[in-house]
Design a protein around this motif. Structure first.
Motif, PDB file in Angstrom:
ATOM      1  N   VAL A 269      41.316  43.338  36.440  1.00 54.59           N
ATOM      2  CA  VAL A 269      40.267  44.350  36.304  1.00 54.59           C
ATOM      3  C   VAL A 269      40.836  45.740  36.592  1.00 54.59           C
ATOM      4  CG1 VAL A 269      38.095  45.204  37.267  1.00 54.59           C
ATOM      5  CG2 VAL A 269      38.381  42.764  36.814  1.00 54.59           C
ATOM      6  N   VAL A 270      41.644  45.836  37.654  1.00 56.72           N
ATOM      7  CA  VAL A 270      42.248  47.124  37.991  1.00 56.72           C
ATOM      8  C   VAL A 270      43.226  47.546  36.893  1.00 56.72           C
ATOM      9  CG1 VAL A 270      43.667  48.374  39.668  1.00 56.72           C
ATOM     10  CG2 VAL A 270      41.945  46.755  40.458  1.00 56.72           C
ATOM     11  N   ARG A 271      43.908  46.591  36.303  1.00 54.71           N
ATOM     12  CA  ARG A 271      44.825  46.907  35.213  1.00 54.71           C
ATOM     13  C   ARG A 271      44.073  47.561  34.056  1.00 54.71           C
ATOM     14  NH1 ARG A 271      49.597  44.381  34.402  1.00 54.71           N
ATOM     15  NH2 ARG A 271      48.883  42.490  35.483  1.00 54.71           N
ATOM     16  N   SER A 272      42.879  47.034  33.764  1.00 53.27           N
ATOM     17  CA  SER A 272      42.095  47.613  32.669  1.00 53.27           C
ATOM     18  C   SER A 272      41.678  49.048  32.986  1.00 53.27           C
ATOM     19  CB  SER A 272      40.861  46.740  32.388  1.00 53.27           C
ATOM     20  OG  SER A 272      39.897  46.848  33.429  1.00 53.27           O
ATOM     21  N   ILE A 273      41.377  49.321  34.255  1.00 52.82           N
ATOM     22  CA  ILE A 273      41.045  50.688  34.661  1.00 52.82           C
ATOM     23  C   ILE A 273      42.279  51.576  34.548  1.00 52.82           C
ATOM     24  CG2 ILE A 273      40.345  52.122  36.622  1.00 52.82           C
ATOM     25  CD1 ILE A 273      38.621  49.742  37.561  1.00 52.82           C
ATOM     26  N   HIS A 274      43.397  51.059  35.023  1.00 53.64           N
ATOM     27  CA  HIS A 274      44.663  51.791  34.964  1.00 53.64           C
ATOM     28  C   HIS A 274      45.014  52.155  33.521  1.00 53.64           C
ATOM     29  CE1 HIS A 274      49.127  52.002  34.748  1.00 53.64           C
ATOM     30  NE2 HIS A 274      49.041  52.563  35.944  1.00 53.64           N
ATOM     31  N   ASP A 275      44.704  51.244  32.576  1.00 52.04           N
ATOM     32  CA  ASP A 275      45.034  51.451  31.163  1.00 52.04           C
ATOM     33  C   ASP A 275      43.971  52.231  30.398  1.00 52.04           C
ATOM     34  OD1 ASP A 275      47.338  50.055  31.658  1.00 52.04           O
ATOM     35  OD2 ASP A 275      46.621  48.164  30.815  1.00 52.04           O
ATOM     36  N   GLY A 276      42.894  52.599  31.100  1.00 52.06           N
ATOM     37  CA  GLY A 276      41.856  53.397  30.456  1.00 52.06           C
ATOM     38  C   GLY A 276      40.800  52.613  29.721  1.00 52.06           C
ATOM     39  N   THR A 277      40.721  51.304  29.982  1.00 58.57           N
ATOM     40  CA  THR A 277      39.696  50.469  29.341  1.00 58.57           C
ATOM     41  C   THR A 277      38.922  49.689  30.396  1.00 58.57           C
ATOM     42  OG1 THR A 277      41.339  48.704  29.026  1.00 58.57           O
ATOM     43  CG2 THR A 277      40.976  50.249  27.180  1.00 58.57           C
ATOM     44  N   PRO A 278      38.166  50.377  31.253  1.00 58.47           N
ATOM     45  CA  PRO A 278      37.446  49.699  32.340  1.00 58.47           C
ATOM     46  C   PRO A 278      36.363  48.771  31.806  1.00 58.47           C
ATOM     47  CG  PRO A 278      36.688  51.950  32.122  1.00 58.47           C
ATOM     48  CD  PRO A 278      37.888  51.821  31.217  1.00 58.47           C
ATOM     49  N   PRO A 279      35.947  47.794  32.606  1.00 54.54           N
ATOM     50  CA  PRO A 279      34.886  46.870  32.176  1.00 54.54           C
ATOM     51  C   PRO A 279      33.603  47.615  31.829  1.00 54.54           C
ATOM     52  CG  PRO A 279      35.955  46.078  34.175  1.00 54.54           C
ATOM     53  CD  PRO A 279      36.451  47.471  33.955  1.00 54.54           C
ATOM     54  N   THR A 280      32.897  47.124  30.838  1.00 55.45           N
ATOM     55  CA  THR A 280      31.635  47.734  30.422  1.00 55.45           C
ATOM     56  C   THR A 280      30.436  46.991  30.996  1.00 55.45           C
ATOM     57  OG1 THR A 280      31.674  46.417  28.386  1.00 55.45           O
ATOM     58  CG2 THR A 280      32.635  48.637  28.301  1.00 55.45           C
ATOM     59  N   GLN A 281      30.703  45.964  31.783  1.00 57.01           N
ATOM     60  CA  GLN A 281      29.640  45.239  32.474  1.00 57.01           C
ATOM     61  C   GLN A 281      30.228  44.588  33.714  1.00 57.01           C
ATOM     62  OE1 GLN A 281      28.332  42.315  29.633  1.00 57.01           O
ATOM     63  NE2 GLN A 281      30.209  41.142  29.726  1.00 57.01           N
ATOM     64  N   ASN A 282      29.358  44.014  34.549  1.00 53.31           N
ATOM     65  CA  ASN A 282      29.884  43.346  35.731  1.00 53.31           C
ATOM     66  C   ASN A 282      30.750  42.157  35.310  1.00 53.31           C
ATOM     67  OD1 ASN A 282      27.213  41.999  35.094  1.00 53.31           O
ATOM     68  ND2 ASN A 282      28.029  40.584  36.616  1.00 53.31           N
ATOM     69  N   VAL A 283      31.719  41.835  36.139  1.00 49.83           N
ATOM     70  CA  VAL A 283      32.688  40.787  35.822  1.00 49.83           C
ATOM     71  C   VAL A 283      32.319  39.509  36.574  1.00 49.83           C
ATOM     72  CG1 VAL A 283      35.123  40.135  35.901  1.00 49.83           C
ATOM     73  CG2 VAL A 283      34.477  42.524  35.482  1.00 49.83           C
ATOM     74  N   VAL A 284      32.259  38.383  35.852  1.00 47.18           N
ATOM     75  CA  VAL A 284      31.928  37.101  36.470  1.00 47.18           C
ATOM     76  C   VAL A 284      33.027  36.085  36.149  1.00 47.18           C
ATOM     77  CG1 VAL A 284      30.268  35.222  36.658  1.00 47.18           C
ATOM     78  CG2 VAL A 284      29.457  37.548  36.246  1.00 47.18           C
ATOM     79  N   PHE A 285      33.705  35.583  37.197  1.00 46.87           N
ATOM     80  CA  PHE A 285      34.706  34.534  37.028  1.00 46.87           C
ATOM     81  C   PHE A 285      34.038  33.184  37.273  1.00 46.87           C
ATOM     82  CE2 PHE A 285      37.107  38.164  38.976  1.00 46.87           C
ATOM     83  CZ  PHE A 285      37.799  38.538  37.839  1.00 46.87           C
ATOM     84  N   GLY A 286      34.417  32.173  36.479  1.00 46.90           N
ATOM     85  CA  GLY A 286      33.830  30.848  36.647  1.00 46.90           C
ATOM     86  C   GLY A 286      34.817  29.751  36.296  1.00 46.90           C
TER      87      GLY A 286
END
Length: 330
Positions: A269-286
């Motif tokens: 998730v932090v990598r996506s922020i670092h790369d400029g593509t942050p999550p567009t919704q809450n993240v759920v792992f399952g």
């Protein structure tokens, strides 16, 4: 003054020339500017929830080259807000509040720091730059409930505080058990904090004294107290390790392990922020994310889960991962 200005211009020109020549990598320079902070509700030296948050922070440092820092806090909302503000004002790009209890403070502070991302563990929120990271613990707990109802007579659940992620996990356990036997008895108690190991131990012992032969503690740093009670009650009381391996605490009682590699999930998730593509919704792992969630059986203990139950649990796990079974329905 002219000499100083000239020296500065020369220095800047030299740096620019080195960068063009490939001697200074732009990605390294960028990584040095990228900082992440962590807020944990207790000590990272303890096995369990707080250590997982620290491992996530170290993963970001190791894999993304970020500068990192963390602060250990007690259950005090005022200190949560201050810590968020301290990091945000120092230019930290990402701050992880490791627990649902950090959500309100993050929402308050985020309004003043729109360029900082506030990640909240065990949360389903997504409001602007506040993003919830939630592992659906109801899914592996559902599997534990199935096993408890098939192998035991009564279950006990010991929670830290009555907050959504723990309620969700316990709902999953109860739903799993009821899918096997609608009348399977389950007792549930909360100790009101995440640090009092004695209270967790006493709550577990009370349940065991009332006939519970399958007990699962879920109280962050206090969780170890529950496993101590399980161990002292003999091998007829069984459990699963959650988040971390507590087999050494209760070597004759643990049937298997539920481990969430939440750390790697956070890194991505932090990598996506670092790369400029942050999550567009809450993240759920399952259970659909095998790199994040692992549910395994133990074979070296005095009691193990029979093969026929294992096969059935595997089939149920596959259905959960495919979205065919809803595990957290209240």
């Amino acid at each position: 003054m002219k000499k100083t200005a000239f020296s500065r211009r020369s220095l800047l020109a030299s740096i620019f020339g080195l960068a063009l020549a490939g001697m200074i990598r732009p990605d390294i320079a960028h990584a040095e500017d990228f900082k992440m902070g962590l807020l944990v509700p207790g000590s990272v030296s303890e096995e369990g929830w707080n250590r997982i948050g620290y491992n996530a922070l170290k993963g970001v440092e190791d894999q993304l080259g970020a500068k990192i820092s963390y602060v250990e806090l007690q259950q005090n909302p005022a200190s949560f807000e201050k810590a968020f503000r301290d990091y945000a004002s120092q230019g930290y790009k990402v701050i992880l509040g490791h627990g649902f209890e950090f959500q309100d403070a993050a929402l308050e502070v985020a309004l003043d720091y729109p360029d900082t991302y506030f990640l909240i563990s065990s949360s389903s929120i997504h409001e602007g730059n506040v993003i919830g990271l939630n592992t659906d613990t109801s899914q592996p707990f559902y599997l534990m409930g199935v096993i408890a109802a098939k192998m035991g007579q009564k279950a006990g659940l010991v929670g830290g505080m009555e907050i959504p992620p723990i309620q969700q996990a316990f709902a999953g356990f109860k739903n799993g058990a009821k899918s096997v036997n609608p009348d399977f008895p389950i007792s549930e108690a909360y100790i009101g904090n995440f640090t009092d190991t004695t209270a967790a131990k006493e709550a577990a012992l009370s349940m065991i004294s009332q006939g519970a032969d399958f007990v699962v503690p879920n109280a962050s740093g206090a969780t170890v107290g529950g496993y101590q009670a399980i161990s002292e009650s003999g091998p007829d009381v069984r459990s699963f390790s959650i988040f971390s391996d507590f087999t050494e605490v209760a070597p004759n009682n643990i049937l298997g392990l539920y481990v969430a590699d939440y750390a790697q999930g956070v890194v991505e998730v932090v990598r996506s922020i670092h790369d400029g593509t942050p999550p567009t919704q809450n993240v759920v792992f399952g259970l659909k994310d095998p790199k994040v969630i692992s549910f395994t059986f133990r074979d070296d203990g005095p009691v193990s889960v029979p093969e026929d139950i294992r096969a059935e649990v595997k089939a149920i796990s596959d259905k959960i991962a495919a979205g065919e079974i809803k595990t957290d329905a209240q």
